[in-house]
Design an enzyme around this catalytic site. Structure first.
Site, PDB file in Angstrom:
ATOM      1  N   LEU A  35       0.661  -1.178   0.000  1.00 34.87           N
ATOM      2  CA  LEU A  35      -0.106  -0.050  -0.092  1.00 34.87           C
ATOM      3  C   LEU A  35       0.726   1.196  -0.009  1.00 34.87           C
ATOM      4  O   LEU A  35       0.426   2.232  -0.661  1.00 34.87           O
ATOM      5  CB  LEU A  35      -0.746  -0.032   1.313  1.00 34.87           C
ATOM      6  CG  LEU A  35      -2.158  -0.671   1.554  1.00 34.87           C
ATOM      7  CD1 LEU A  35      -2.667  -0.606   2.930  1.00 34.87           C
ATOM      8  CD2 LEU A  35      -3.112  -0.405   0.537  1.00 34.87           C
ATOM      9  N   ASP A 164       6.823  15.112  11.375  1.00 32.73           N
ATOM     10  CA  ASP A 164       6.687  14.755  10.065  1.00 32.73           C
ATOM     11  C   ASP A 164       5.403  14.919   9.397  1.00 32.73           C
ATOM     12  O   ASP A 164       4.926  13.837   8.795  1.00 32.73           O
ATOM     13  CB  ASP A 164       7.350  13.469   9.841  1.00 32.73           C
ATOM     14  CG  ASP A 164       7.770  13.113   8.530  1.00 32.73           C
ATOM     15  OD1 ASP A 164       7.706  14.059   7.771  1.00 32.73           O
ATOM     16  OD2 ASP A 164       7.707  11.874   7.999  1.00 32.73           O
TER      17      ASP A 164
HETATM   18  N1  LIG Z   1      -3.131   2.092   8.441  1.00 34.00           N
HETATM   19  C1  LIG Z   1      -2.957   2.315   7.168  1.00 34.00           C
HETATM   20  N2  LIG Z   1      -3.964   2.214   6.160  1.00 34.00           N
HETATM   21  C2  LIG Z   1      -3.754   2.408   4.878  1.00 34.00           C
HETATM   22  N3  LIG Z   1      -2.567   2.727   4.435  1.00 34.00           N
HETATM   23  C3  LIG Z   1      -1.699   3.034   5.295  1.00 34.00           C
HETATM   24  C4  LIG Z   1      -1.929   2.567   6.670  1.00 34.00           C
HETATM   25  N4  LIG Z   1      -0.626   2.913   7.140  1.00 34.00           N
HETATM   26  C5  LIG Z   1       0.074   3.450   6.322  1.00 34.00           C
HETATM   27  N5  LIG Z   1      -0.347   3.458   4.867  1.00 34.00           N
HETATM   28  C6  LIG Z   1       0.294   3.717   3.834  1.00 34.00           C
HETATM   29  O1  LIG Z   1       1.575   3.654   3.788  1.00 34.00           O
HETATM   30  C7  LIG Z   1       2.288   4.849   3.748  1.00 34.00           C
HETATM   31  C8  LIG Z   1       3.443   4.827   4.275  1.00 34.00           C
HETATM   32  O2  LIG Z   1       3.185   4.687   5.802  1.00 34.00           O
HETATM   33  P1  LIG Z   1       4.091   5.131   6.792  1.00 34.00           P
HETATM   34  O3  LIG Z   1       4.319   6.917   6.518  1.00 34.00           O
HETATM   35  O4  LIG Z   1       3.672   4.820   8.097  1.00 34.00           O
HETATM   36  O5  LIG Z   1       5.383   4.630   6.477  1.00 34.00           O
HETATM   37  P2  LIG Z   1       6.889   5.193   6.340  1.00 34.00           P
HETATM   38  O6  LIG Z   1       7.904   3.900   6.503  1.00 34.00           O
HETATM   39  O7  LIG Z   1       7.226   5.871   7.924  1.00 34.00           O
HETATM   40  O8  LIG Z   1       6.935   6.037   5.369  1.00 34.00           O
HETATM   41  P3  LIG Z   1       7.595   7.124   5.316  1.00 34.00           P
HETATM   42  O9  LIG Z   1       9.168   7.038   5.291  1.00 34.00           O
HETATM   43  O10 LIG Z   1       7.430   7.753   3.606  1.00 34.00           O
HETATM   44  O11 LIG Z   1       7.239   8.296   6.122  1.00 34.00           O
HETATM   45  C9  LIG Z   1       1.439   5.872   3.829  1.00 34.00           C
HETATM   46  O12 LIG Z   1       1.353   7.217   3.242  1.00 34.00           O
HETATM   47  C10 LIG Z   1      -0.187   5.121   3.418  1.00 34.00           C
HETATM   48  O13 LIG Z   1      -0.163   5.395   1.938  1.00 34.00           O
END
Ligand SMILES: Nc1ncnc2c1ncn2[C@@H]1O[C@H](COP(=O)(O)OP(=O)(O)OP(=O)(O)O)[C@@H](O)[C@H]1O
Length: 595
Positions: A35, A164
């Protein structure tokens, strides 16, 4: 970790179920592999076999197995476990995938994989805004803004900085519920919580300024204020608010310098009235290219935001003066939410097909545009710092010039989605970044053959922008002439350039006092690990450590080239030195992760 332990219990919402514990990954059936993806997680859609509920599984990527569980993920888990609010993404449980066993029933060196389990949200705001089939009404924008502000009010009241804030980290369900996600950079802060009518109050200690994705990064962080407050998150809310009208990020800076120029073009250049103390910020020295900007926020947003109240709220969120920037409590009371059209009720909002940021990247709706990396979550406080002269656009990622071929994510670049990398480039899709022989991460510049080594750090001094970083001529009055020559200082390519280092006899920049900027004593980054002994010793040309953290004359190689060795070393000595160096770097990295 100490800051997490000292967290006061946040207010809890009794309607939210609390963290359950841990489950086995087999209890979930994965429905869609990816996703979203970030530096520390790949997010998949799954269904719980127990409850039938849809969930998101965020796989915690272990970039460096030796270092164990990433500290950013640990922070995120700890914070999310404690938080409970309808507008904050809920961590339901952790799911464990055991390492595969061999014929003898052993797992070898492989570790288990951990997943964070959160309720599935149908959209993220970034995905929605780039989906041409979705149009927001003003009442809908108000509804989302109210929920976003409620979530932030709760966070700030719980003494947590998100650090962030951006559209991709705002999740929205088809029931119209908005939740703030991604606490990988969040931390507890000390100091008073925001009070009505009093902005965000005063900070009582310093934190790293290398946080927040560049396009959403407030001017005080760009100018490297360290004693910041929840006002940094409010700036991000302003950016997101504007983005909902323009349907794209409103300040797409290609470099930190360019980011400042764009901000000042929008809201006017800083003056002692509009941004008290700005000229004392470390990032301001030598960067006076924005003096003449007037600000075109009325012209740009007046026609898009139909009401004067909406425009006023935007201006209050995007206020340069961080001490007066509106806080979440006051923003929620703003007339914008009291004038027609009134905020829609979440349950009345339309439903849409799923929209995630990654989908829009895949569909190619994102134009080929600058990545705007923020510091790596895991490298908070690390990595080349543009203001420190390493600031090549994209410096966080590849350590030198802006390169829009580079993949998103390496080193937790917290930028908007970018174009896909060329074939063969490690795009980290579920894979860890390359590691060097010693098990450490290979600096991004080393991964790209064409990349030069990053330029040397400059001990926390601000350097004027390099020619490539400068905005087009109109922003740079010819009368001022070219930027002054670069001060040369600092270290080699693999150095944590965020750490100020001084050669003996060089006092370095003096400490910034945020309460109207008296400058006393040698500047020392409070987030930096203790200085190593080598760096306190006078320069020694031959050893690698000698040019690390020290200047070398420009004629010795210009940007990024370490001085040539003049004496040959025995292979054993070379190896010993490089092992010692690797160990030092790893220690430093660990120290940084801890912050
Ligand atoms: N609970 C959720 N339901 C649906 N989609 C989600 C959910 N959690 C995260 N996502 C999707 O996954 C993406 C990345 O999630 P998240 O920001 O938590 O990961 P990350 O590894 O910290 O990413 P980044 O390094 O870009 O900040 C989000 O932008 C969203 O599209």
């Amino acid at each position: 970790m100490a800051e997490v332990a000292t967290l006061e219990p946040p207010m809890t919402d009794p309607t939210q179920r609390r963290f359950r514990g841990s489950a086995k990954i087999g209890e979930y059936e994965v429905m869609r592999e990816k996703l979203g993806e970030g530096t520390f997680g790949v997010v998949s859609k799954a269904r719980s076999k127990r409850s039938g509920n849809l969930v998101a599984l965020k796989k915690i990527l272990m970039h460096n197995e030796k270092d164990g569980f990433p500290i950013t993920a640990l922070r995120e888990v700890k914070l999310l476990k404690m938080l409970s609010h309808p507008n904050i993404l809920r961590l339901e449980e952790m799911a464990v995938e055991r390492a595969p066993v061999d014929d003898k029933g052993k797992t070898g060196k492989k570790r288990a994989t951990l997943y964070m389990v959160t309720p599935y949200m149908d959209h993220d705001l970034s995905g929605m805004l780039t989906n041409p089939e979705i149009r927001f009404s003003e009442a809908q924008i108000k509804c989302y803004m109210q929920q976003l502000l409620e979530g932030l009010r709760y966070l700030h009241d719980s003494r947590i900085l998100h650090r962030d804030m951006k559209a991709a980290n705002i999740l929205i369900s088809n029931k119209g519920i908005l939740q703030i996600a991604d606490f990988g950079l969040a931390r507890h802060y000390e100091g008073q919580t925001p009070q009505p009518g009093r902005g965000s109050g005063e900070a009582v200690r310093d934190y790293t300024s290398l946080v927040v994705t560049r396009w959403y990064r407030p001017p005080e962080l760009l100018l490297t204020l360290k004693r910041y407050t929840p006002a940094i998150d409010m700036w991000g809310v302003g950016c997101v608010f504007g983005e909902m009208f323009e349907r794209k990020p409103i300040l797409e800076g290609k470099t930190d310098v360019d980011q400042c120029v764009r901000i000042f073009r929008l809201v006017g250049s800083p003056t002692e009235q509009s941004m008290p103390g700005y000229s004392d910020l470390p990032g301001c020295e030598g960067n006076r290219i924005w003096e003449a900007q007037k600000g075109d926020i009325d012209k740009r947003f007046g026609p898009k935001i139909s009401s004067p109240e909406g425009l006023d709220l935007l201006k209050q969120l995007l206020r340069l003066d961080w001490s007066k920037r509106i806080n979440a409590i006051d923003a929620l009371q703003h007339d914008y939410f009291k004038t027609p059209p009134l905020p829609a009720r979440p349950e009345d909002l339309p439903r849409y097909d799923d929209s995630h940021e990654l989908d829009s990247r895949r569909r190619g709706h994102e134009k080929q545009r600058a990545l705007s990396p923020a510091p790596a979550g895991g490298t908070v406080g690390m990595g080349p710092d543009e203001w420190n002269g390493n600031g090549a656009p994209g410096a966080y990622r590849n350590g030198h010039d802006y390169d829009d071929r580079a993949p998103r994510g390496y080193g937790r670049d917290r930028g908007p989605p970018g174009p896909h990398p060329p074939r063969g480039y490690d795009d980290r899709r579920g894979r860890p970044p390359p590691v060097d022989a010693g098990g450490g991460r290979v600096p991004a510049w080393k991964q790209d053959r064409d990349a030069r080594a990053p330029p040397p750090p400059t001990n926390g001094h601000t350097l004027p922008p390099r020619p490539n970083d400068l905005p087009p001529r109109p922003d740079y009055p010819p009368s001022r002439g070219p930027p002054p020559p670069l001060a040369r200082r600092g270290g080699g390519p693999d150095v944590d350039t965020y750490i100020p280092t001084y050669s003996s006899g060089d006092p370095g920049p003096r400490a910034y006092n945020p309460r109207r900027g008296s400058r006393e004593g040698p500047y020392r980054d409070p987030d930096a690990p203790p200085m190593s002994r080598e760096r306190d010793r006078p320069p020694h040309r031959d050893a690698d450590v000698s040019y690390r953290g020290r200047g070398y004359p420009q004629e010795r190689g210009g940007y990024g080239e370490p001085p040539r060795r003049t004496r040959s070393r025995s292979p054993e000595r070379g190896q010993r030195e490089s092992e010692a160096r690797r160990e030092r770097l790893q220690n430093r990295e660990r120290e940084m992760y801890r912050r």
